[in-house]
Write a protein that holds these residues in place. Structure first.
Motif, PDB file in Angstrom:
ATOM      1  N   ILE A 133      81.339  45.458 127.535  1.00  0.00           N
ATOM      2  CA  ILE A 133      80.728  46.745 127.912  1.00  0.00           C
ATOM      3  C   ILE A 133      80.424  46.766 129.403  1.00  0.00           C
ATOM      4  O   ILE A 133      80.710  47.753 130.092  1.00  0.00           O
ATOM      5  CB  ILE A 133      79.464  47.018 127.081  1.00  0.00           C
ATOM      6  CG1 ILE A 133      79.849  47.277 125.623  1.00  0.00           C
ATOM      7  CG2 ILE A 133      78.680  48.195 127.648  1.00  0.00           C
ATOM      8  CD1 ILE A 133      78.685  47.210 124.658  1.00  0.00           C
ATOM      9  N   TYR A 193      83.492  49.647 130.556  1.00  0.00           N
ATOM     10  CA  TYR A 193      82.665  50.582 129.802  1.00  0.00           C
ATOM     11  C   TYR A 193      83.465  51.422 128.808  1.00  0.00           C
ATOM     12  O   TYR A 193      82.924  51.932 127.858  1.00  0.00           O
ATOM     13  CB  TYR A 193      81.908  51.486 130.785  1.00  0.00           C
ATOM     14  CG  TYR A 193      80.671  52.082 130.190  1.00  0.00           C
ATOM     15  CD1 TYR A 193      80.600  53.434 129.881  1.00  0.00           C
ATOM     16  CD2 TYR A 193      79.561  51.288 129.940  1.00  0.00           C
ATOM     17  CE1 TYR A 193      79.457  53.981 129.329  1.00  0.00           C
ATOM     18  CE2 TYR A 193      78.425  51.834 129.388  1.00  0.00           C
ATOM     19  CZ  TYR A 193      78.379  53.171 129.086  1.00  0.00           C
ATOM     20  OH  TYR A 193      77.251  53.695 128.537  1.00  0.00           O
ATOM     21  N   LYS A 194      84.750  51.541 129.035  1.00  0.00           N
ATOM     22  CA  LYS A 194      85.559  52.376 128.144  1.00  0.00           C
ATOM     23  C   LYS A 194      86.338  51.573 127.106  1.00  0.00           C
ATOM     24  O   LYS A 194      87.206  52.118 126.437  1.00  0.00           O
ATOM     25  CB  LYS A 194      86.495  53.256 128.957  1.00  0.00           C
ATOM     26  CG  LYS A 194      85.712  54.256 129.776  1.00  0.00           C
ATOM     27  CD  LYS A 194      86.581  55.328 130.336  1.00  0.00           C
ATOM     28  CE  LYS A 194      85.665  56.271 131.106  1.00  0.00           C
ATOM     29  NZ  LYS A 194      86.167  57.575 131.226  1.00  0.00           N
ATOM     30  N   LEU A 236      72.690  51.078 132.702  1.00  0.00           N
ATOM     31  CA  LEU A 236      72.372  52.350 132.054  1.00  0.00           C
ATOM     32  C   LEU A 236      71.058  52.959 132.532  1.00  0.00           C
ATOM     33  O   LEU A 236      70.659  54.026 132.057  1.00  0.00           O
ATOM     34  CB  LEU A 236      72.314  52.162 130.533  1.00  0.00           C
ATOM     35  CG  LEU A 236      73.619  51.721 129.876  1.00  0.00           C
ATOM     36  CD1 LEU A 236      73.404  51.446 128.396  1.00  0.00           C
ATOM     37  CD2 LEU A 236      74.700  52.767 130.083  1.00  0.00           C
ATOM     38  N   GLN A 248      73.731  54.423 121.425  1.00  0.00           N
ATOM     39  CA  GLN A 248      72.725  54.644 122.468  1.00  0.00           C
ATOM     40  C   GLN A 248      71.545  55.505 122.021  1.00  0.00           C
ATOM     41  O   GLN A 248      70.395  55.148 122.297  1.00  0.00           O
ATOM     42  CB  GLN A 248      73.383  55.226 123.712  1.00  0.00           C
ATOM     43  CG  GLN A 248      72.495  55.158 124.927  1.00  0.00           C
ATOM     44  CD  GLN A 248      73.253  55.501 126.186  1.00  0.00           C
ATOM     45  OE1 GLN A 248      74.441  55.777 126.164  1.00  0.00           O
ATOM     46  NE2 GLN A 248      72.573  55.479 127.307  1.00  0.00           N
ATOM     47  N   LEU A 257      78.708  51.369 122.212  1.00  0.00           N
ATOM     48  CA  LEU A 257      77.465  51.609 122.941  1.00  0.00           C
ATOM     49  C   LEU A 257      77.145  53.094 122.988  1.00  0.00           C
ATOM     50  O   LEU A 257      76.020  53.508 122.720  1.00  0.00           O
ATOM     51  CB  LEU A 257      77.551  51.060 124.358  1.00  0.00           C
ATOM     52  CG  LEU A 257      76.381  51.444 125.273  1.00  0.00           C
ATOM     53  CD1 LEU A 257      75.077  50.868 124.767  1.00  0.00           C
ATOM     54  CD2 LEU A 257      76.663  51.006 126.686  1.00  0.00           C
ATOM     55  N   LEU A 258      78.153  53.894 123.345  1.00  0.00           N
ATOM     56  CA  LEU A 258      77.924  55.335 123.411  1.00  0.00           C
ATOM     57  C   LEU A 258      77.453  55.887 122.074  1.00  0.00           C
ATOM     58  O   LEU A 258      76.585  56.755 122.018  1.00  0.00           O
ATOM     59  CB  LEU A 258      79.201  56.050 123.866  1.00  0.00           C
ATOM     60  CG  LEU A 258      79.612  55.794 125.307  1.00  0.00           C
ATOM     61  CD1 LEU A 258      80.965  56.437 125.586  1.00  0.00           C
ATOM     62  CD2 LEU A 258      78.553  56.295 126.270  1.00  0.00           C
ATOM     63  N   LYS A 259      78.014  55.362 121.001  1.00  0.00           N
ATOM     64  CA  LYS A 259      77.636  55.814 119.659  1.00  0.00           C
ATOM     65  C   LYS A 259      76.214  55.380 119.301  1.00  0.00           C
ATOM     66  O   LYS A 259      75.463  56.139 118.692  1.00  0.00           O
ATOM     67  CB  LYS A 259      78.630  55.265 118.639  1.00  0.00           C
ATOM     68  CG  LYS A 259      78.373  55.726 117.228  1.00  0.00           C
ATOM     69  CD  LYS A 259      79.413  55.168 116.278  1.00  0.00           C
ATOM     70  CE  LYS A 259      79.092  55.566 114.846  1.00  0.00           C
ATOM     71  NZ  LYS A 259      79.998  54.913 113.902  1.00  0.00           N
ATOM     72  N   GLY A 283      82.465  49.530 124.548  1.00  0.00           N
ATOM     73  CA  GLY A 283      81.799  50.605 125.290  1.00  0.00           C
ATOM     74  C   GLY A 283      81.626  51.848 124.444  1.00  0.00           C
ATOM     75  O   GLY A 283      80.607  52.535 124.518  1.00  0.00           O
ATOM     76  N   GLN A 284      82.622  52.149 123.618  1.00  0.00           N
ATOM     77  CA  GLN A 284      82.518  53.289 122.723  1.00  0.00           C
ATOM     78  C   GLN A 284      81.404  53.069 121.692  1.00  0.00           C
ATOM     79  O   GLN A 284      80.687  53.996 121.341  1.00  0.00           O
ATOM     80  CB  GLN A 284      83.858  53.530 122.019  1.00  0.00           C
ATOM     81  CG  GLN A 284      84.961  53.957 122.969  1.00  0.00           C
ATOM     82  CD  GLN A 284      84.617  55.235 123.726  1.00  0.00           C
ATOM     83  OE1 GLN A 284      84.261  56.235 123.119  1.00  0.00           O
ATOM     84  NE2 GLN A 284      84.693  55.176 125.045  1.00  0.00           N
TER      85      GLN A 284
END
Length: 180
Positions: A127, A131-132, A39, A143, A139-141, A136-137
């Motif tokens: 992750i 990543y998807k 990242l 981050q 993580l996106l939330k 991974g989702q």
């Protein structure tokens, strides 16, 4: 005597599992470091330099106000002429601070701690590999919260060490422009 056997067995089981727990922590730390690299979290440090440097004029203003220094028009002109040099000095202080090995090490530890607080070793593995995936989702939330926590803790630490240096630079510059 029978009551002590389950207790001994439980203690033995706990002692035998300690190496497994240490391994899990090492795997989790490795996963967090890999994710941080993926990242480019190290890119936060230059942003922290910029955020810190932006406080330079405020520190100068604080110095002048606390010392009840009223600049004459000539001194104001001198201050404006020298402001770039002063800000370059503040920027160098911040750059040197955030580039130091100790701060980079602390930053990495803060990154790992915050990622580990949000994700298990298995989640970090997922992750990093996919990543998807649902991990991974997550993580996106998470981050933005992770980034804010890292920046907040890093700046809080910088306040103890870097702020006095920046205040001294503001004082030195303030004195130089206040001379008649």
């Amino acid at each position: 005597m029978f009551a002590s056997r389950p207790l001994k067995a439980g203690l033995l089981a706990a002692m035998l599992s300690l190496p497994l727990l240490a391994h899990a922590d090492a795997a989790q730390d490795a996963g967090a470091k890999e994710l941080a690299a993926t990242l480019n979290i190290d890119n936060m440090l230059p942003a922290l330099v910029d955020r810190t440097t932006a406080s330079g004029p405020i520190l100068l203003q604080d110095y002048l106000g606390k010392n009840k220094i009223q600049l004459t028009p000539a001194q104001q002109k001198k201050a404006q002429a020298g402001l770039k040099g002063y800000m370059d000095g503040i920027h160098k202080l911040a750059t040197d601070y955030f580039a130091s090995a100790a701060v980079k090490q602390q930053f990495e530890q803060t990154v790992v701690k915050n990622l580990n607080a949000q994700f298990s070793a298995d989640e970090l593995k997922q992750i990093n590999a996919f990543y998807k995936t649902p991990a991974g989702q997550k993580l996106l939330k998470q981050q933005p919260q992770i980034g804010n926590a890292i920046a907040g803790e890093t700046l809080k630490s910088a306040e103890k060490t870097l702020l006095p240096k920046m205040q001294a630079a503001a004082e030195s510059y303030g004195k130089s422009i206040a001379k008649k």
